[in-house]
Write a protein that holds these residues in place. Structure first.
Motif, short mmCIF file in Angstrom:
data_model
loop_
_atom_site.label_atom_id
_atom_site.label_comp_id
_atom_site.label_asym_id
_atom_site.label_seq_id
_atom_site.Cartn_x
_atom_site.Cartn_y
_atom_site.Cartn_z
N LEU A 190 2.43 6.47 -6.17
CA LEU A 190 3.71 5.88 -5.37
C LEU A 190 3.87 5.14 -5.04
CD1 LEU A 190 4.81 7.70 -2.35
CD2 LEU A 190 2.93 6.46 -1.05
N ALA A 191 5.50 4.62 -5.54
CA ALA A 191 5.74 3.90 -5.49
C ALA A 191 6.64 2.49 -4.04
CB ALA A 191 7.49 3.97 -6.31
N LEU A 192 5.80 1.47 -3.64
CA LEU A 192 5.89 0.67 -2.62
C LEU A 192 7.49 0.28 -2.41
CD1 LEU A 192 2.12 -0.49 -2.66
CD2 LEU A 192 3.09 2.12 -1.88
N GLN A 193 7.05 -0.38 -1.35
CA GLN A 193 8.84 -0.94 -0.89
C GLN A 193 8.41 -2.32 -1.39
OE1 GLN A 193 6.18 0.70 1.04
NE2 GLN A 193 7.35 2.58 2.89
N ASP A 194 7.18 -2.96 -1.86
CA ASP A 194 7.71 -4.15 -2.86
C ASP A 194 7.86 -3.76 -4.06
OD1 ASP A 194 4.97 -3.15 -3.82
OD2 ASP A 194 3.79 -4.92 -2.32
N GLY A 195 7.63 -2.61 -4.82
CA GLY A 195 8.10 -2.85 -6.50
C GLY A 195 7.21 -2.48 -7.02
#
Length: 397
Positions: A205-210
């Motif tokens: 899963l790609a997180l919001q912080d990259g």
């Protein structure tokens, strides 16, 4: 042996996926539940080379979300056509497995051919809820309640930890037994990641912080009995249940692709397993962790098998006391149970957990070349849902 099984009209499990599991206010804290579910819906399509319009319907479990039809919101978040219906089920901790049970019933009845079923939970995003001022349980404006009622006060409505304490005392399960079981759960879960057992069922899963979250957040490879022994009781002053031998709160999503024989052939799919029987059963809400016991017994009776014939079990690990009590009552060895570790290590995102353990059961049967497997979840309020599957040893398509 298998000829004795009174099979329902055949419903196949093609496979499934889950997100990595995050702890409350951890790595997944900024994801809305529908975003987690939408990720899995679209990943399943890609994995099995399907289009959204191939799916007849979506069923998702959820326990502490905002209410409404979260499955429908998730489907729309995923960008799927408006014409595809979706349904949300709340069976508390059993919601994800209950969704699979309902999906199987829809396919067995001929109402659908290709269904995605599972669940999602974001305890990090759980809304604050308040009783209506006219409700006698109203405690004042600005005062919210953490959980819905699970039972009536006259019968008894214990919190999850209190129910686990009731069972531990009733069954004579010691703190030492529970701590040892919890440690083994973490050990098995760490080994499952290290040997690659989970790599094809967990979607990064790609997180919001990259950054990319590829593994579960809560497994503790350095956990020791000495550490577990130092933890104080979590629910009552002289209790046996601690934060170490009980699961905490978590975020995550999981779903499986179920289909009929007709859909297997139409879309060129290969099934991993056949659903042979399902069951849902209730028990005393004050002893809800024991609810899998009558449910699994009913399941075996429906299928015409003995539990000795079952290669592997998944009993959702909300508490070590629950698994130890159920194994003791059912007469099954813990070595056949939660072979890859359980929720004490991975986490317990309520609405998704039933789908997660079914995914793990499929993997265990594959790794061990086993035949029959049972997944069961006991839920607050005194209910359980159980599913018996048989691994496909020959291609089903």
């Amino acid at each position: 042996m298998h000829a004795q099984i009174n099979a329902m009209k055949e419903v196949y499990i093609v496979g499934g996926l889950r997100t990595p599991i995050g702890k409350t206010n951890g790595k997944l804290k900024r994801f809305l539940p529908e975003q987690l579910a939408a990720k899995i819906l679209n990943e399943l399509l890609e994995k099995f080379q399907l289009e959204p319009q191939n799916i007849d319907e979506v069923l998702l479990g959820n326990a502490v979300g905002p209410g409404g039809n979260l499955a429908r919101v998730s489907l729309l978040e995923a960008g799927w056509p408006y014409a595809i219906p979706a349904h949300t089920l709340d069976y508390q901790c059993g919601s994800g497995l209950s969704a699979v049970q309902f999906a199987a019933s829809r396919i067995a009845a001929g109402e659908s051919d290709l269904v995605i079923a599972g669940g999602v939970e974001s305890t990090s995003m759980a809304p604050l809820r308040q009783f209506n001022p006219k409700d006698p349980r109203f405690q004042g404006h600005g005062i919210s309640y953490e959980r819905a009622p699970f039972s009536t006060p006259a019968i008894g409505d214990p919190d999850m930890g209190e129910g686990a304490e009731n069972v531990a005392r009733l069954m004579g399960i010691s703190r030492e037994q529970m701590d040892a079981y919890a440690l083994e759960s973490h050990r098995k879960a760490q080994a499952a990641w290290e040997n690659g057992s989970l790599k094809d069922i967990v979607a990064p899963l790609a997180l919001q912080d990259g950054t990319l979250l590829e593994k579960d957040q809560c497994i503790l490879p350095g956990l020791s009995l000495d550490f577990l022994k130092r933890l104080p009781p979590a629910f009552i002053a002289d209790g046996r249940i601690t934060a170490g031998n009980a699961c905490l709160k978590h975020d995550g999503a999981a779903a499986l692709l179920l289909c009929s024989k007709r859909a297997l052939e139409k879309y060129g799919l290969t099934a991993q397993a056949v659903i042979r029987a399902t069951d849902c059963t209730g028990c005393d809400p004050n002893l809800f962790p024991l609810s899998p016991v009558p449910s699994v017994r009913n399941l075996a009776q429906k299928a015409g098998i003995t539990l000795d014939a079952v290669s592997a079990f998944e009993i959702n690990e909300a508490f070590a006391a629950k698994v130890l009590a159920c194994c003791g009552e059912l007469g099954i060895e813990t070595k056949r149970t939660n072979v890859l570790g359980g929720a004490l290590a991975y986490g317990h995102p309520y609405g998704a957990s039933g789908a997660i353990i079914l995914l793990h059961l499929l993997k265990v049967l594959e790794l061990q070349q086993g035949s029959l497997g049972i997944a069961t979840v006991g839920a607050v309020g005194g209910q359980a849902v159980s599913i018996l599957i048989e691994r496909c040893t020959d291609p089903c398509a």
